[in-house]
Scaffold this motif. Structure first.
Motif, PDB file in Angstrom:
ATOM      1  N   MET A 152       0.820  -1.205   0.000  1.00 37.14           N
ATOM      2  CA  MET A 152       0.000   0.000   0.000  1.00 37.14           C
ATOM      3  C   MET A 152       0.856   1.258   0.000  1.00 37.14           C
ATOM      4  O   MET A 152       0.567   2.232  -0.695  1.00 37.14           O
ATOM      5  CB  MET A 152      -0.930   0.002   1.219  1.00 37.14           C
ATOM      6  N   ALA A 153       1.943   1.245   0.781  1.00 39.17           N
ATOM      7  CA  ALA A 153       2.844   2.397   0.805  1.00 39.17           C
ATOM      8  C   ALA A 153       3.529   2.577  -0.541  1.00 39.17           C
ATOM      9  O   ALA A 153       3.666   3.700  -1.048  1.00 39.17           O
ATOM     10  CB  ALA A 153       3.889   2.225   1.909  1.00 39.17           C
ATOM     11  N   LEU A 154       3.951   1.474  -1.154  1.00 37.64           N
ATOM     12  CA  LEU A 154       4.581   1.543  -2.466  1.00 37.64           C
ATOM     13  C   LEU A 154       3.581   2.019  -3.523  1.00 37.64           C
ATOM     14  O   LEU A 154       3.943   2.769  -4.443  1.00 37.64           O
ATOM     15  CB  LEU A 154       5.139   0.172  -2.859  1.00 37.64           C
ATOM     16  N   THR A 155       2.333   1.611  -3.377  1.00 40.76           N
ATOM     17  CA  THR A 155       1.282   2.079  -4.283  1.00 40.76           C
ATOM     18  C   THR A 155       1.121   3.589  -4.190  1.00 40.76           C
ATOM     19  O   THR A 155       0.995   4.289  -5.209  1.00 40.76           O
ATOM     20  CB  THR A 155      -0.058   1.392  -3.958  1.00 40.76           C
ATOM     21  N   MET A 156       1.120   4.109  -2.954  1.00 38.79           N
ATOM     22  CA  MET A 156       1.019   5.553  -2.766  1.00 38.79           C
ATOM     23  C   MET A 156       2.190   6.270  -3.414  1.00 38.79           C
ATOM     24  O   MET A 156       2.032   7.337  -4.029  1.00 38.79           O
ATOM     25  CB  MET A 156       0.962   5.871  -1.276  1.00 38.79           C
TER      26      MET A 156
ATOM     27  N   GLN B 201       5.645   7.986   2.710  1.00 41.42           N
ATOM     28  CA  GLN B 201       5.244   6.606   2.459  1.00 41.42           C
ATOM     29  C   GLN B 201       6.397   5.602   2.431  1.00 41.42           C
ATOM     30  O   GLN B 201       6.221   4.451   2.841  1.00 41.42           O
ATOM     31  CB  GLN B 201       4.479   6.515   1.120  1.00 41.42           C
ATOM     32  N   LEU B 202       7.563   6.007   1.951  1.00 41.83           N
ATOM     33  CA  LEU B 202       8.641   5.038   1.759  1.00 41.83           C
ATOM     34  C   LEU B 202       9.226   4.526   3.067  1.00 41.83           C
ATOM     35  O   LEU B 202       9.958   3.529   3.065  1.00 41.83           O
ATOM     36  CB  LEU B 202       9.752   5.645   0.898  1.00 41.83           C
ATOM     37  N   ASP B 203       8.937   5.197   4.178  1.00 41.13           N
ATOM     38  CA  ASP B 203       9.436   4.689   5.460  1.00 41.13           C
ATOM     39  C   ASP B 203       8.933   3.274   5.710  1.00 41.13           C
ATOM     40  O   ASP B 203       9.668   2.411   6.180  1.00 41.13           O
ATOM     41  CB  ASP B 203       9.038   5.623   6.608  1.00 41.13           C
ATOM     42  N   MET B 204       7.661   3.013   5.346  1.00 41.19           N
ATOM     43  CA  MET B 204       7.091   1.679   5.563  1.00 41.19           C
ATOM     44  C   MET B 204       7.766   0.660   4.663  1.00 41.19           C
ATOM     45  O   MET B 204       8.064  -0.473   5.080  1.00 41.19           O
ATOM     46  CB  MET B 204       5.580   1.724   5.290  1.00 41.19           C
ATOM     47  N   VAL B 205       8.032   1.025   3.416  1.00 44.42           N
ATOM     48  CA  VAL B 205       8.701   0.109   2.491  1.00 44.42           C
ATOM     49  C   VAL B 205      10.109  -0.211   2.980  1.00 44.42           C
ATOM     50  O   VAL B 205      10.544  -1.374   2.965  1.00 44.42           O
ATOM     51  CB  VAL B 205       8.747   0.719   1.070  1.00 44.42           C
ATOM     52  N   LEU B 206      10.832   0.809   3.445  1.00 44.00           N
ATOM     53  CA  LEU B 206      12.194   0.609   3.926  1.00 44.00           C
ATOM     54  C   LEU B 206      12.220  -0.216   5.213  1.00 44.00           C
ATOM     55  O   LEU B 206      13.077  -1.088   5.392  1.00 44.00           O
ATOM     56  CB  LEU B 206      12.867   1.962   4.158  1.00 44.00           C
TER      57      LEU B 206
END
Length: 429
Positions: free
Chosen positions: A63-67, A251-256
């Motif tokens: 979802m974060a990457l989608t954003m 958003q990328l904090d969640m992906v990382l």
């Protein structure tokens, strides 16, 4: 100046504030956004309860990457909305039909190009997100494509100042998402079902919006006669930069975190970030109302300083209140909503709300400036976003450091950006 005079002026200012068109529209949009947000967070909590922390971390990362990947669509949304506002300000309603369908034709071609571009990288994305199969990656691609069509509808609703429809379709979309995802999850489809429910709900909400918008066009549009120079292509690049960088910073904090930390810990961070980002989304209704009003005023060569002031003050007090609630009740909220499987996320939430708070003020200023055709924050974002990502990459010994880096980056943007705005305001006045 006597006490009575001061009191009288305060009463007059307060009366004008209450009667403000911005706050009236912003109030109803905020109500709709809060309702949609509450349903959205009920959806997120439902996903957290129906999925294991490991699967929820994967779902949240997607979802974060989608954003983030969808952030260029935000630039398109803002440019189209501003264009629609200008056309409405000059009563050029017969051009809107052509703009609407030409934009859709562009999105069909862009969507096909995106899916073809995704094809050779599916296995790499699957590995990075720690997905068991490529199915979530393909659904992720479909979600991004359909999101573009929904955003175009919302841009027209916003630009035409149909705020009732803009708020309503948001609520309806979340309800569809909850129902479809719950059914698919209970049937045993797991993360694939959660993502498929989002995809199907986007299709439904686009259809509802398209029917509503096209019914409001004149009986005969100017198909094929929209001037090439009428679309402000020169403004797209800086707006694109601003939206991509803003999405990267929020958003990328969640992906990382999903990549650098064990899945169980990433699941705790996902729970905290999902609730913490409510602070960021709270002023969404106010900003949605502010944008077309400022664009219309700018087209008429009228000042919007009072609108900016109202939006900043309201945003700060609203979002700071929620951040304080998280500070004192973070652990209780996590336990209430997610249960014992997410013990430890409450302490993260207490700090996450404060860390994301500065970005709400940045968002207000960004929308205000882009509505006026200015892109100050695009260049500030261009410098700060890579620094934040690199800082998380090099200093991620703990999740506390990730949150601290986010808070520091947002605060730096607020200080620099608002200082430059104030100096510019002083210069022109």
């Amino acid at each position: 100046m006597t006490f009575t005079t001061v009191t009288t002026k305060l009463k007059v200012n307060f009366t004008h504030l209450i009667a403000s068109k911005l706050l009236r529209a912003g109030f109803w949009l905020t109500i709709a956004n809060v309702l949609a947000g509450m349903l959205g967070y009920a959806y997120q909590v439902l996903m957290g309860r129906l999925l294991s922390p490991v699967d929820f971390a994967l779902f949240s990362a997607i979802m974060a990457l989608t954003m983030f990947i969808s952030s260029p669509l935000g630039a398109m949304f803002m440019v189209v909305s501003r264009r629609v506002s200008i056309l409405c300000a000059h009563n050029q309603f017969d051009v809107l039909r052509s703009l609407y369908w030409r934009t859709h034709k562009f999105l069909v071609l862009g969507g096909l190009f995106f899916l073809l571009l995704l094809f050779p990288f599916v296995s790499e994305v699957q590995t990075y997100l720690k997905a068991m199969t490529p199915i979530p990656i393909w659904i992720f691609g479909g979600v991004i494509v359909f999101s573009a069509f929904v955003l175009i509808n919302n841009a027209f609703f916003q630009g035409m100042q149909f705020f009732g429809w803009l708020g309503s379709v948001g609520v309806i979309g979340v309800v569809l998402k909850i129902v479809l995802c719950y059914v698919l999850l209970t049937l045993g489809f797991g993360v694939d079902g959660a993502l498929a429910g989002i995809f199907l709900s986007l299709g439904g909400i686009w259809l509802i919006g398209a029917v509503s918008i096209t019914r409001r066009f004149p009986a005969k549009g100017l198909e094929g006669k929209l001037p090439v120079e009428s679309f402000p292509w020169k403004t797209i690049l800086p707006v694109l930069i601003a939206n991509i960088a803003f999405a990267a910073m929020t958003q990328l904090d969640m992906v990382l975190v999903n990549w650098y930390f064990p899945s169980e810990q990433a699941g705790l961070y996902a729970a905290a970030s999902v609730l913490g980002k409510a602070v960021l989304y709270l002023p969404g209704g106010l900003v949605m109302a502010l944008y077309p009003m400022v664009a219309e005023n700018h087209a008429k060569d009228q000042s919007s300083a009072h609108i900016m002031f109202q939006a900043v003050v309201t945003t700060f007090f609203l979002c700071a209140t929620v951040a304080i609630v998280y500070w004192f009740l973070g652990e209780w909220l996590i336990n209430l909503l997610y249960g014992n499987a997410y013990i430890g996320a409450g302490k993260l939430l207490s700090w996450y709300g404060l860390a994301i708070l500065p970005m709400t003020l940045v968002m207000v200023a960004e929308y205000f400036l882009i509505a006026k055709g200015r892109v100050l924050f695009a260049w500030l974002f261009l410098g700060m976003a890579p620094l934040q990502v690199l800082a998380i990459h090099f200093w991620h010994e703990s999740m506390w450091m990730v949150i601290a880096i986010m808070g520091g980056s947002g605060s730096t943007l607020v200080i620099i950006g608002y200082t430059m705005l104030w100096l510019d305001f002083r210069r022109v006045t």
